[in-house]
Design an enzyme around this catalytic site. Structure first.
Site, mmCIF file in Angstrom:
data_model
loop_
_atom_site.group_PDB
_atom_site.id
_atom_site.type_symbol
_atom_site.label_atom_id
_atom_site.label_comp_id
_atom_site.label_asym_id
_atom_site.label_seq_id
_atom_site.Cartn_x
_atom_site.Cartn_y
_atom_site.Cartn_z
ATOM 1 N N SER A 54 4.688 -12.582 6.574
ATOM 2 C CA SER A 54 5.715 -12.666 5.224
ATOM 3 C C SER A 54 6.420 -11.322 5.223
ATOM 4 O O SER A 54 7.711 -11.400 4.693
ATOM 5 C CB SER A 54 4.816 -12.940 4.143
ATOM 6 O OG SER A 54 3.810 -11.965 3.946
ATOM 7 N N GLN A 74 23.077 -29.602 13.960
ATOM 8 C CA GLN A 74 21.936 -29.157 14.455
ATOM 9 C C GLN A 74 21.136 -27.920 13.617
ATOM 10 O O GLN A 74 20.042 -27.855 13.327
ATOM 11 C CB GLN A 74 21.802 -29.215 15.923
ATOM 12 C CG GLN A 74 22.283 -30.406 16.767
ATOM 13 C CD GLN A 74 22.204 -30.018 18.090
ATOM 14 O OE1 GLN A 74 22.435 -29.101 18.619
ATOM 15 N NE2 GLN A 74 22.124 -31.246 19.054
ATOM 16 N N MET A 76 21.913 -26.666 10.801
ATOM 17 C CA MET A 76 22.038 -26.743 9.537
ATOM 18 C C MET A 76 20.646 -27.419 9.218
ATOM 19 O O MET A 76 20.240 -27.393 8.147
ATOM 20 C CB MET A 76 23.094 -27.325 8.843
ATOM 21 C CG MET A 76 24.329 -26.138 8.683
ATOM 22 S SD MET A 76 25.980 -26.742 8.113
ATOM 23 C CE MET A 76 26.840 -25.570 8.516
ATOM 24 N N ARG A 77 19.870 -27.760 10.033
ATOM 25 C CA ARG A 77 18.632 -28.442 9.944
ATOM 26 C C ARG A 77 17.381 -27.511 9.764
ATOM 27 O O ARG A 77 16.595 -27.646 9.188
ATOM 28 C CB ARG A 77 18.263 -29.519 11.214
ATOM 29 C CG ARG A 77 18.946 -30.595 11.503
ATOM 30 C CD ARG A 77 18.915 -31.625 10.238
ATOM 31 N NE ARG A 77 17.647 -32.329 10.351
ATOM 32 C CZ ARG A 77 16.780 -32.232 9.318
ATOM 33 N NH1 ARG A 77 16.883 -31.749 8.450
ATOM 34 N NH2 ARG A 77 15.631 -32.920 9.676
ATOM 35 N N ARG A 79 16.454 -25.222 7.475
ATOM 36 C CA ARG A 79 16.564 -25.074 6.063
ATOM 37 C C ARG A 79 16.212 -23.689 5.484
ATOM 38 O O ARG A 79 16.729 -23.528 4.296
ATOM 39 C CB ARG A 79 15.631 -26.140 5.206
ATOM 40 C CG ARG A 79 15.942 -27.431 5.876
ATOM 41 C CD ARG A 79 14.799 -28.372 5.736
ATOM 42 N NE ARG A 79 13.694 -28.044 6.558
ATOM 43 C CZ ARG A 79 12.405 -28.520 6.582
ATOM 44 N NH1 ARG A 79 12.120 -29.385 5.578
ATOM 45 N NH2 ARG A 79 11.403 -28.087 7.545
ATOM 46 N N GLU A 85 29.989 -22.565 4.720
ATOM 47 C CA GLU A 85 30.814 -23.121 5.819
ATOM 48 C C GLU A 85 32.466 -23.366 5.210
ATOM 49 O O GLU A 85 32.667 -23.574 4.349
ATOM 50 C CB GLU A 85 30.377 -24.671 6.058
ATOM 51 C CG GLU A 85 31.058 -25.212 7.430
ATOM 52 C CD GLU A 85 30.450 -26.595 7.615
ATOM 53 O OE1 GLU A 85 29.733 -27.031 7.206
ATOM 54 O OE2 GLU A 85 30.995 -27.167 8.818
ATOM 55 N N ARG A 137 39.839 -36.024 6.597
ATOM 56 C CA ARG A 137 38.861 -35.520 7.645
ATOM 57 C C ARG A 137 37.875 -36.727 8.290
ATOM 58 O O ARG A 137 37.539 -36.456 9.059
ATOM 59 C CB ARG A 137 38.194 -34.367 6.822
ATOM 60 C CG ARG A 137 37.421 -34.656 5.802
ATOM 61 C CD ARG A 137 36.690 -33.669 5.094
ATOM 62 N NE ARG A 137 35.935 -33.944 3.976
ATOM 63 C CZ ARG A 137 35.018 -32.996 3.332
ATOM 64 N NH1 ARG A 137 35.155 -31.897 3.778
ATOM 65 N NH2 ARG A 137 34.684 -33.411 2.190
ATOM 66 N N ARG A 164 15.298 -23.509 19.784
ATOM 67 C CA ARG A 164 16.494 -23.607 20.375
ATOM 68 C C ARG A 164 16.779 -23.390 21.537
ATOM 69 O O ARG A 164 17.905 -23.344 22.215
ATOM 70 C CB ARG A 164 17.648 -23.253 19.171
ATOM 71 C CG ARG A 164 17.840 -23.942 17.962
ATOM 72 C CD ARG A 164 17.584 -25.568 18.290
ATOM 73 N NE ARG A 164 17.628 -26.229 16.623
ATOM 74 C CZ ARG A 164 17.732 -27.507 16.562
ATOM 75 N NH1 ARG A 164 17.925 -28.396 17.647
ATOM 76 N NH2 ARG A 164 17.718 -28.163 15.362
HETATM 77 C C1 LIG Z 1 14.806 -30.504 20.256
HETATM 78 C C2 LIG Z 1 14.941 -30.740 18.972
HETATM 79 C C3 LIG Z 1 15.177 -32.208 18.383
HETATM 80 C C4 LIG Z 1 15.408 -32.493 17.187
HETATM 81 N N1 LIG Z 1 15.994 -33.707 17.018
HETATM 82 C C5 LIG Z 1 16.145 -34.240 15.520
HETATM 83 C C6 LIG Z 1 16.256 -35.535 15.328
HETATM 84 O O1 LIG Z 1 16.659 -36.434 16.096
HETATM 85 N N2 LIG Z 1 16.724 -35.669 13.850
HETATM 86 C C7 LIG Z 1 16.582 -34.871 12.975
HETATM 87 O O2 LIG Z 1 16.639 -34.891 11.780
HETATM 88 N N3 LIG Z 1 16.025 -33.623 13.284
HETATM 89 C C8 LIG Z 1 15.855 -33.375 14.611
HETATM 90 N N4 LIG Z 1 15.505 -32.102 15.092
HETATM 91 C C9 LIG Z 1 15.565 -30.969 13.774
HETATM 92 C C10 LIG Z 1 13.758 -30.439 13.625
HETATM 93 O O3 LIG Z 1 13.185 -31.824 12.736
HETATM 94 C C11 LIG Z 1 13.938 -29.591 12.471
HETATM 95 O O4 LIG Z 1 14.488 -29.748 11.121
HETATM 96 C C12 LIG Z 1 14.739 -28.175 13.008
HETATM 97 O O5 LIG Z 1 14.436 -27.899 13.873
HETATM 98 C C13 LIG Z 1 14.352 -27.208 11.780
HETATM 99 O O6 LIG Z 1 13.141 -26.475 12.122
HETATM 100 P P1 LIG Z 1 12.103 -26.120 11.094
HETATM 101 O O7 LIG Z 1 11.867 -27.051 10.109
HETATM 102 O O8 LIG Z 1 10.820 -25.292 11.631
HETATM 103 O O9 LIG Z 1 13.105 -24.911 10.430
HETATM 104 P P2 LIG Z 1 13.230 -24.484 8.708
HETATM 105 O O10 LIG Z 1 13.743 -25.514 8.124
HETATM 106 O O11 LIG Z 1 14.058 -23.080 9.176
HETATM 107 O O12 LIG Z 1 11.640 -23.860 8.240
HETATM 108 C C14 LIG Z 1 11.147 -23.044 8.870
HETATM 109 C C15 LIG Z 1 9.649 -23.286 8.658
HETATM 110 O O13 LIG Z 1 9.630 -23.323 7.269
HETATM 111 C C16 LIG Z 1 8.605 -24.422 6.869
HETATM 112 N N5 LIG Z 1 8.979 -25.184 5.863
HETATM 113 C C17 LIG Z 1 10.538 -25.461 5.787
HETATM 114 N N6 LIG Z 1 10.712 -26.305 4.872
HETATM 115 C C18 LIG Z 1 9.315 -26.999 4.566
HETATM 116 C C19 LIG Z 1 9.028 -28.246 3.677
HETATM 117 N N7 LIG Z 1 9.916 -28.666 3.113
HETATM 118 N N8 LIG Z 1 7.553 -28.230 3.790
HETATM 119 C C20 LIG Z 1 6.863 -27.452 4.434
HETATM 120 N N9 LIG Z 1 7.043 -26.395 5.431
HETATM 121 C C21 LIG Z 1 8.503 -26.246 5.528
HETATM 122 C C22 LIG Z 1 8.013 -24.843 8.214
HETATM 123 O O14 LIG Z 1 6.760 -24.033 8.662
HETATM 124 C C23 LIG Z 1 9.094 -24.693 9.133
HETATM 125 O O15 LIG Z 1 8.668 -24.466 10.487
HETATM 126 C C24 LIG Z 1 15.541 -31.462 16.150
HETATM 127 C C25 LIG Z 1 14.886 -30.420 16.291
HETATM 128 C C26 LIG Z 1 14.688 -29.925 18.046
HETATM 129 C C27 LIG Z 1 14.214 -28.381 18.109
#
Ligand SMILES: Cc1cc2nc3c(=O)[nH]c(=O)nc-3n(C[C@H](O)[C@H](O)[C@H](O)COP(=O)(O)OP(=O)(O)OC[C@H]3O[C@@H](n4cnc5c(N)ncnc54)[C@H](O)[C@@H]3O)c2cc1C
Length: 215
Positions: A54, A74, A76-77, A79, A85, A137, A164
């Site tokens: 932390s 990709q 912005m997934r 979170r 942007e 757009r 990534r």
């Molecule tokens: C190879 C690859 C393929 C993928 N394919 C897809 C796809 O087809 N469709 C799709 O929608 N996404 C896809 N993703 C996105 C994937 O599901 C994750 O959303 C993305 O990689 C972000 O990762 P993250 O949640 O660890 O990161 P962040 O959102 O930055 O979160 C970081 C960490 O915080 C914690 N955290 C964040 N939010 C929460 C929560 N709400 N609850 C509990 N813990 C939380 C978790 O420990 C998480 O690991 C893909 C990702 C990769 C790398």
């Protein structure tokens, strides 16, 4: 294109912050001795190994990012980052806006036809049919480039890099993740963090092949 534009503190200040848990209040980076900085570097790596993560969230990094729209989706997934942007409601796409090209020249020639056509229709529906840019757009291809600022902390940046840089990620975002590592290696405030990341990433089986290729 990825540029590290701001880092809120020196990476070794993470160790200063962690010291308070033992009641030790320390100076910030600039006024510490060489000996103290060496101790801080050792502690930085220990904190990571102990999973005392932390404290890494105190270090915030801001990047400027220019990538195709499909890569931004990709990105912005992730979170835990903060994003701002460039808006296609408030700005219009320029004629010369960069567009994604592959390594396949025959495919590129076909793709360029669609990019040019999309841009032409975009201009026409705004000028001749008076659509607003926010509606026009809708016809733009995912391969056009977008720009955003991205702020992320050092803990969650590692998570981004781990996911990534993996061979399971798309090649384009893998290259972007490598550019982020390059930026960290060059910035004076993140050189220790860079070493720590490389150390940790090289233990990941699906990543070390890539790191060995380039380092
Ligand atoms: C190879 C690859 C393929 C993928 N394919 C897809 C796809 O087809 N469709 C799709 O929608 N996404 C896809 N993703 C996105 C994937 O599901 C994750 O959303 C993305 O990689 C972000 O990762 P993250 O949640 O660890 O990161 P962040 O959102 O930055 O979160 C970081 C960490 O915080 C914690 N955290 C964040 N939010 C929460 C929560 N709400 N609850 C509990 N813990 C939380 C978790 O420990 C998480 O690991 C893909 C990702 C990769 C790398």
């Amino acid at each position: 294109m990825i540029k590290l534009i701001n880092v809120n503190m020196w990476d070794l200040d993470i160790s200063k912050i962690a010291n308070l848990s033992h009641g030790i209040k320390r100076n910030w980076y600039e006024t510490r001795t060489e000996e103290e900085l060496n101790r801080d570097k050792k502690l930085l790596f220990q904190l990571w190994d102990w999973g005392h993560l932390s404290v890494f969230e105190f270090l915030q990094l801001t990047f400027f990012v220019r990538v195709p729209i499909f890569t931004a989706r990709q990105w912005m997934r992730h979170r835990t980052g903060r994003y701002l942007e460039k808006s296609l409601r408030y700005t219009k796409v320029n004629e010369d806006l960069k567009q994604y090209e592959t390594n396949n020249e025959k495919a590129n020639r076909k793709m360029r036809v669609i990019y040019a056509f999309a841009k032409e229709v975009y201009e026409k529906i705004i000028k001749e049919h008076h659509l607003k840019p926010e509606e026009a757009r809708a016809i733009l291809p995912l391969g056009l480039y977008t720009e955003f600022y991205w702020q992320i902390d050092a803990r969650n940046l590692y998570n981004f890099l781990r996911l990534r840089l993996s061979k399971h990620a798309q090649e384009d975002i893998r290259q972007n993740a490598q550019q982020i590592l390059d930026e960290l290696s060059k910035h004076p405030k993140t050189k220790n963090l860079y070493q720590l990341y490389i150390n940790s990433l090289s233990k990941e089986e699906d990543i070390n092949e890539l790191l060995n290729k380039d380092n």
